[in-house]
Design a protein around this motif. Structure first.
Motif, PDB file in Angstrom:
ATOM      1  N   ALA A   1       0.828  -1.216   0.000  1.00 43.94           N
ATOM      2  CA  ALA A   1       0.000   0.000   0.000  1.00 43.94           C
ATOM      3  C   ALA A   1       0.859   1.262   0.000  1.00 43.94           C
ATOM      4  O   ALA A   1       0.579   2.223  -0.708  1.00 43.94           O
ATOM      5  N   ARG A   2       1.926   1.224   0.784  1.00 40.17           N
ATOM      6  CA  ARG A   2       2.797   2.391   0.877  1.00 40.17           C
ATOM      7  C   ARG A   2       3.479   2.673  -0.468  1.00 40.17           C
ATOM      8  O   ARG A   2       3.640   3.817  -0.880  1.00 40.17           O
ATOM      9  N   TYR A   3       3.878   1.590  -1.124  1.00 45.62           N
ATOM     10  CA  TYR A   3       4.527   1.733  -2.415  1.00 45.62           C
ATOM     11  C   TYR A   3       3.564   2.333  -3.452  1.00 45.62           C
ATOM     12  O   TYR A   3       3.909   3.259  -4.187  1.00 45.62           O
ATOM     13  N   PHE A   4       2.334   1.812  -3.490  1.00 50.15           N
ATOM     14  CA  PHE A   4       1.335   2.343  -4.427  1.00 50.15           C
ATOM     15  C   PHE A   4       1.028   3.807  -4.118  1.00 50.15           C
ATOM     16  O   PHE A   4       0.821   4.613  -5.011  1.00 50.15           O
ATOM     17  N   ALA A   5       1.003   4.119  -2.825  1.00 50.17           N
ATOM     18  CA  ALA A   5       0.740   5.511  -2.428  1.00 50.17           C
ATOM     19  C   ALA A   5       1.841   6.430  -2.945  1.00 50.17           C
ATOM     20  O   ALA A   5       1.566   7.551  -3.374  1.00 50.17           O
ATOM     21  N   SER A   6       3.087   5.939  -2.960  1.00 48.31           N
ATOM     22  CA  SER A   6       4.159   6.810  -3.444  1.00 48.31           C
ATOM     23  C   SER A   6       4.068   7.021  -4.953  1.00 48.31           C
ATOM     24  O   SER A   6       4.389   8.099  -5.453  1.00 48.31           O
ATOM     25  N   ILE A   7       3.596   6.010  -5.682  1.00 47.14           N
ATOM     26  CA  ILE A   7       3.356   6.194  -7.130  1.00 47.14           C
ATOM     27  C   ILE A   7       2.269   7.259  -7.333  1.00 47.14           C
ATOM     28  O   ILE A   7       2.408   8.164  -8.160  1.00 47.14           O
ATOM     29  N   LEU A   8       1.202   7.165  -6.559  1.00 45.63           N
ATOM     30  CA  LEU A   8       0.093   8.122  -6.708  1.00 45.63           C
ATOM     31  C   LEU A   8       0.479   9.520  -6.219  1.00 45.63           C
ATOM     32  O   LEU A   8       0.013  10.523  -6.759  1.00 45.63           O
ATOM     33  N   TYR A   9       1.352   9.545  -5.227  1.00 47.20           N
ATOM     34  CA  TYR A   9       1.815  10.846  -4.741  1.00 47.20           C
ATOM     35  C   TYR A   9       2.623  11.560  -5.835  1.00 47.20           C
ATOM     36  O   TYR A   9       2.480  12.762  -6.051  1.00 47.20           O
TER      37      TYR A   9
END
Ligand SMILES: [Zn+2]
Length: 222
Positions: free
Chosen positions: A86-94
Motif C-alpha cells: 500500500a505504501r509503495y502504491f501511495a508513493s506512485i500516486l503521490y
C-alpha cells in the motif's frame, strides 16, 4: 541482526535482492517494465476519459498501465495479503499528484461492500489512501457506502458493467465538503462504471463539491 538491519532489501515484484538505497523497492528491470502514464493520460485513454468526464467528475488522472508488473503487484495486495505494498502504491500516486499539481481538500477511497471487507479483512485502496493522506497532509474521509453486492466485473461487458454498478453506492450530504474538492482514489480503471456511479452518488448529495479521481492502473478493455 540481519533481520533488523538487512544489507539488502528485495524487489517487491521479483524478489531479487536490491540495494537498500533503492527507495522504490523495485529492481531496475521491473521498474523499467512499468509503463507510467504521468504525462500521457489524454492520448492513451481518450475514450474512457471522455466517458468519465461527465458532470459528476471534474478531473481524472491515471498513474500506470495494468500490465505484467502492475498486475502482479496489485494481485499481491488484493489476494495475497501483501498489505505492505500500500505504501509503495501511495508513493506512485503521490508522484502523480505532484507532477500534475492536483489540488484537493479531502481524500477518500472507493468503498467495497462489507461482505467483501469481511472476506478480505481490508480494503486495499483504503490502505493506500491512508498513506497518501499522510504524504499529502490532507484528511481522509468517508463519504459513501457500497450498498449493492456487485458481481466480479471482469466477467461482464461494458454495458453490463454499467448496469451492474447502477445504485451500487449511497452517499450523504457532508457540510464540510461544500465548496471543497474531494479526491477519490481507485486501484484499477477498466470501463469507468464503478467510478462514474460512485461520483454520481456523491455529487447528487453534495452538489457544491468538486470531485477528482485518480487511478493506480489502467486495464485494457479487451
Ligand atoms: Zn524485480
Amino acid at each position: 541482526m540481519e533481520l533488523i538491519f538487512p544489507k539488502n532489501i528485495y524487489c517487491i515484484n521479483c524478489d531479487k535482492p536490491i540495494s537498500r538505497q533503492n527507495t522504490l523497492s523495485l529492481c531496475n528491470k521491473c521498474y523499467q517494465n512499468i509503463k507510467f502514464l504521468y504525462d500521457k493520460n489524454v492520448s492513451y485513454d481518450k475514450e474512457v476519459i471522455e466517458l468519465l468526464k461527465s458532470k459528476y467528475i471534474d478531473d481524472i488522472k491515471i498513474a500506470t498501465i495494468y500490465d505484467e508488473v502492475m498486475k502482479n503487484l496489485i494481485h499481491k495486495i488484493k489476494y495475497s495479503q501483501k498489505t505492505y505494498l500500500a505504501r509503495y502504491f501511495a508513493s506512485i500516486l503521490y508522484d502523480l499528484i505532484c507532477k500534475n499539481n492536483i489540488d484537493f481538500d479531502f481524500i477518500s477511497s472507493v468503498p467495497i461492500h462489507k461482505k467483501r471487507l469481511m472476506q478480505r479483512g481490508y480494503n486495499q485502496v483504503d490502505l493506500i489512501v491512508k498513506h497518501l493522506s499522510k504524504f499529502t497532509k490532507k484528511p481522509q474521509i468517508s463519504v459513501s457506502k457500497r450498498i449493492k453486492e456487485t458481481k466480479d466485473m471482469y466477467t461482464l461487458h461494458l454495458k453490463e458493467r454499467n448496469e451492474e454498478m447502477k445504485d451500487a453506492f449511497e452517499s450523504e450530504y457532508d457540510e464540510k465538503l461544500s465548496g471543497k474538492t474531494l479526491l477519490i482514489v481507485d486501484d484499477i480503471l477498466t470501463t469507468g462504471a464503478t467510478a462514474l456511479n460512485l461520483c454520481k452518488a456523491i455529487r447528487n448529495k453534495n452538489a457544491k463539491t468538486k470531485i477528482k479521481i485518480i487511478f493506480l492502473s489502467r486495464a485494457s478493455l479487451k
